[in-house]
Motif scaffolding. Structure first.
Motif, short mmCIF file in Angstrom:
data_model
loop_
_atom_site.label_atom_id
_atom_site.label_comp_id
_atom_site.label_asym_id
_atom_site.label_seq_id
_atom_site.Cartn_x
_atom_site.Cartn_y
_atom_site.Cartn_z
N GLY A 125 0.78 -1.24 0.00
CA GLY A 125 0.00 0.00 0.00
C GLY A 125 0.80 1.27 0.00
O GLY A 125 0.23 2.36 0.14
N PHE A 126 2.12 1.22 -0.20
CA PHE A 126 2.95 2.43 -0.17
C PHE A 126 3.01 3.10 -1.54
O PHE A 126 4.08 3.32 -2.12
N TRP A 127 1.83 3.46 -2.08
CA TRP A 127 1.79 4.14 -3.38
C TRP A 127 2.41 5.53 -3.30
O TRP A 127 2.82 6.10 -4.31
N GLU A 128 2.52 6.10 -2.08
CA GLU A 128 3.11 7.43 -1.92
C GLU A 128 4.57 7.49 -2.33
O GLU A 128 5.12 8.56 -2.59
N LEU A 129 5.24 6.34 -2.37
CA LEU A 129 6.65 6.32 -2.72
C LEU A 129 6.90 6.83 -4.13
O LEU A 129 7.88 7.53 -4.38
N ALA A 130 6.00 6.50 -5.05
CA ALA A 130 6.20 6.88 -6.45
C ALA A 130 5.22 7.93 -6.93
O ALA A 130 5.45 8.54 -7.98
N GLU A 131 4.15 8.15 -6.18
CA GLU A 131 3.08 9.04 -6.65
C GLU A 131 2.94 10.26 -5.75
O GLU A 131 3.66 10.45 -4.78
N ARG A 132 1.93 11.07 -6.07
CA ARG A 132 1.60 12.22 -5.24
C ARG A 132 0.92 11.75 -3.96
O ARG A 132 0.19 10.77 -3.95
N ASP A 133 1.17 12.49 -2.90
CA ASP A 133 0.56 12.16 -1.62
C ASP A 133 -0.84 12.76 -1.56
O ASP A 133 -1.23 13.55 -2.41
N LEU A 134 -1.61 12.38 -0.54
CA LEU A 134 -2.92 12.98 -0.34
C LEU A 134 -2.79 14.46 -0.01
O LEU A 134 -1.80 14.89 0.57
N GLY A 135 -3.79 15.23 -0.35
CA GLY A 135 -3.80 16.64 0.02
C GLY A 135 -2.69 17.42 -0.67
O GLY A 135 -2.31 17.16 -1.80
N ASN A 136 -2.13 18.40 0.02
CA ASN A 136 -1.04 19.23 -0.49
C ASN A 136 0.25 18.45 -0.33
O ASN A 136 0.93 18.54 0.67
N TRP A 137 0.59 17.69 -1.35
CA TRP A 137 1.53 16.59 -1.18
C TRP A 137 2.98 16.98 -1.01
O TRP A 137 3.74 16.28 -0.39
N GLY A 138 3.44 18.09 -1.56
CA GLY A 138 4.86 18.38 -1.55
C GLY A 138 5.57 17.48 -2.54
O GLY A 138 5.02 17.03 -3.53
N GLY A 139 6.83 17.18 -2.28
CA GLY A 139 7.58 16.29 -3.16
C GLY A 139 7.89 16.89 -4.50
O GLY A 139 7.87 16.20 -5.53
N GLY A 140 8.17 18.20 -4.57
CA GLY A 140 8.49 18.84 -5.83
C GLY A 140 9.69 18.18 -6.50
O GLY A 140 10.72 17.98 -5.87
N GLY A 141 9.58 17.85 -7.79
CA GLY A 141 10.67 17.24 -8.52
C GLY A 141 10.55 15.75 -8.69
O GLY A 141 11.36 15.14 -9.39
N LYS A 142 9.56 15.12 -8.09
CA LYS A 142 9.40 13.67 -8.21
C LYS A 142 8.90 13.36 -9.62
O LYS A 142 7.71 13.43 -9.92
N VAL A 143 9.81 12.95 -10.49
CA VAL A 143 9.50 12.75 -11.90
C VAL A 143 8.55 11.58 -12.12
O VAL A 143 7.80 11.55 -13.09
N THR A 144 8.57 10.60 -11.21
CA THR A 144 7.69 9.44 -11.36
C THR A 144 6.23 9.74 -11.02
O THR A 144 5.36 8.91 -11.28
N ALA A 145 5.94 10.93 -10.48
CA ALA A 145 4.58 11.25 -10.03
C ALA A 145 3.52 11.20 -11.14
O ALA A 145 2.40 10.75 -10.88
N PRO A 146 3.79 11.63 -12.38
CA PRO A 146 2.76 11.54 -13.43
C PRO A 146 2.39 10.11 -13.82
O PRO A 146 1.38 9.90 -14.47
N ILE A 147 3.20 9.10 -13.46
CA ILE A 147 2.95 7.68 -13.66
C ILE A 147 3.10 7.27 -15.13
O ILE A 147 3.85 6.37 -15.46
N TYR A 148 2.34 7.90 -16.03
CA TYR A 148 2.34 7.54 -17.44
C TYR A 148 2.99 8.64 -18.28
O TYR A 148 3.00 9.80 -17.89
N MET A 149 3.46 8.24 -19.45
CA MET A 149 3.92 9.18 -20.46
C MET A 149 3.09 8.95 -21.72
O MET A 149 3.04 7.83 -22.26
N SER A 150 2.40 9.97 -22.19
CA SER A 150 1.47 9.80 -23.30
C SER A 150 2.17 9.58 -24.63
O SER A 150 1.65 8.92 -25.53
N GLN A 151 3.38 10.13 -24.79
CA GLN A 151 4.15 9.96 -26.03
C GLN A 151 5.57 9.58 -25.66
O GLN A 151 6.35 10.44 -25.26
N SER A 152 5.91 8.30 -25.78
CA SER A 152 7.23 7.87 -25.33
C SER A 152 7.79 6.76 -26.20
O SER A 152 7.06 5.97 -26.80
N LEU A 153 9.12 6.70 -26.25
CA LEU A 153 9.87 5.62 -26.86
C LEU A 153 10.62 4.91 -25.74
O LEU A 153 11.21 5.57 -24.88
#
Length: 342
Positions: A125-153
């Protein structure tokens, strides 16, 4: 009559070659009852309850080629997520080639490093490790937060003596403002597995992909790195630990830094398992945000109802640091649910 015979023969030929083409339907179904409270995440300290559902359908196809191996594709979506019904292909939609040389894919995909942080390190259940936290999450710069890339190679290598790696490059969506150009994300990951030991590391950079305040500016820069290890001690006991650091640089020249450190263990016996973990987040104050340090503890017990069906209960508690936004406040959650794969 002859036309009918030829048509029948053609149809028979198309559907009589399963060795050369395949189409598989799979996915997962999950339902959770959640009971939680936390003033930092919500506007008060009242207990709340709700149902959290997630139904995922994956359509995978593969066709063998005369050279290069095979052609693959995947269309994946969450049919239901909370109270929403996402669009088709909103999870993954890519086409690729695969062979002894590895695989190369193009389209909408998960970030390779997101998948590593999500599992095995984020299990329990530790989804916060890679994603945004609940509420005002902080973690500025966490590149993995968007989860998906719509256009990628994306290139994924085969294993070389236990080593494998991935290189992924993605373009951001175009900004509405004509003055702002498209941004890009790069994800380089390295994995090593030998015996009971697993090692994972990666570096991610993003430019013009501001996942911090929802805007997109070519001057915004994000970077993230991580290093983790898992080890099977035997007797059903596995331990894991990972550190990830991240930084955001805004158009104002300001910086927001942070890091996550997670440690955990999984003990499995017969049809049972127990998962315990601790996540510590440290955010440094910047002009853009206030400090958001916290410690998050989660404990989960699960029981296998079938080879691909698990029921579980989980308890979580997060406590914000004294200098953080929450100033010592707590977030508590109790969850029970069932997960099935098909």
């Amino acid at each position: 009559m002859l036309k009918r015979v030829m048509l029948a023969a053609t149809v028979a030929t198309v559907f009589a070659a399963p060795a050369y083409a395949g189409l598989n339907l799979g996915g997962t179904a999950e339902m959770n009852f959640v009971y939680d409270k936390g003033k930092t995440e919500y506007v008060d300290s009242a207990w709340r309850s709700g149902l959290d559902r997630a139904i995922v359908i994956n359509i995978d196809g593969e066709t063998k080629l005369d050279t290069l191996g095979g052609l693959n594709f995947r269309v994946s979506q969450k049919v239901a997520e909370g109270d929403r019904t996402p669009a088709v292909g909103s999870r993954e939609a890519w086409v690729g080639l695969s062979g002894d040389w590895g695989s190369f894919r193009g389209g909408r995909q998960f970030l390779n490093s997101y998948l590593v942080l999500d599992w095995p390190y984020g299990q329990g259940g530790f989804w916060e490790l890679a994603e945004r936290d609940l509420g005002n999450w902080g973690g500025g710069g966490k590149v993995t937060a968007p989860i998906y890339m719509s256009q990628s190679l994306n290139y994924l290598s085969p294993k070389f003596g236990g080593f494998s790696y991935g290189v992924q490059y993605a373009w951001a969506e175009k900004a509405n403002d004509a003055k702002l150009r498209e941004g890009a994300t790069t994800d380089v990951s390295l994995n090593y597995a030998v015996g009971d030991l697993g090692l994972n590391g990666g570096i991610l950079t993003a430019k013009g992909v501001n996942n911090f305040d929802g805007k997109t500016d070519q001057s915004d820069k994000d970077q993230q790195f991580y290093l983790g290890a898992t080890y099977n001690l035997g007797g059903g006991l596995t331990v894991r630990g990972l550190y990830t650091g991240y930084e955001h640089k805004s158009t104002l020249g300001d910086k927001a830094k942070g890091s996550d450190l997670i440690t955990g263990l999984t003990y499995a016996w017969n049809k049972h398992y127990v998962k315990l973990g601790l996540l510590h987040r440290a955010d440094k104050t910047s002009v853009l945000t206030t400090r958001k340090d916290f410690n998050l503890v989660k404990a989960e017990y699960g029981y296998s109802l079938a080879s691909n069906v698990v029921c579980y209960v989980r308890a979580s508690q997060k406590k914000w640091g004294k200098e953080s936004m929450g100033k010592g406040e707590k977030y508590t959650q109790f969850l029970t649910g069932v997960w099935a794969g098909f």
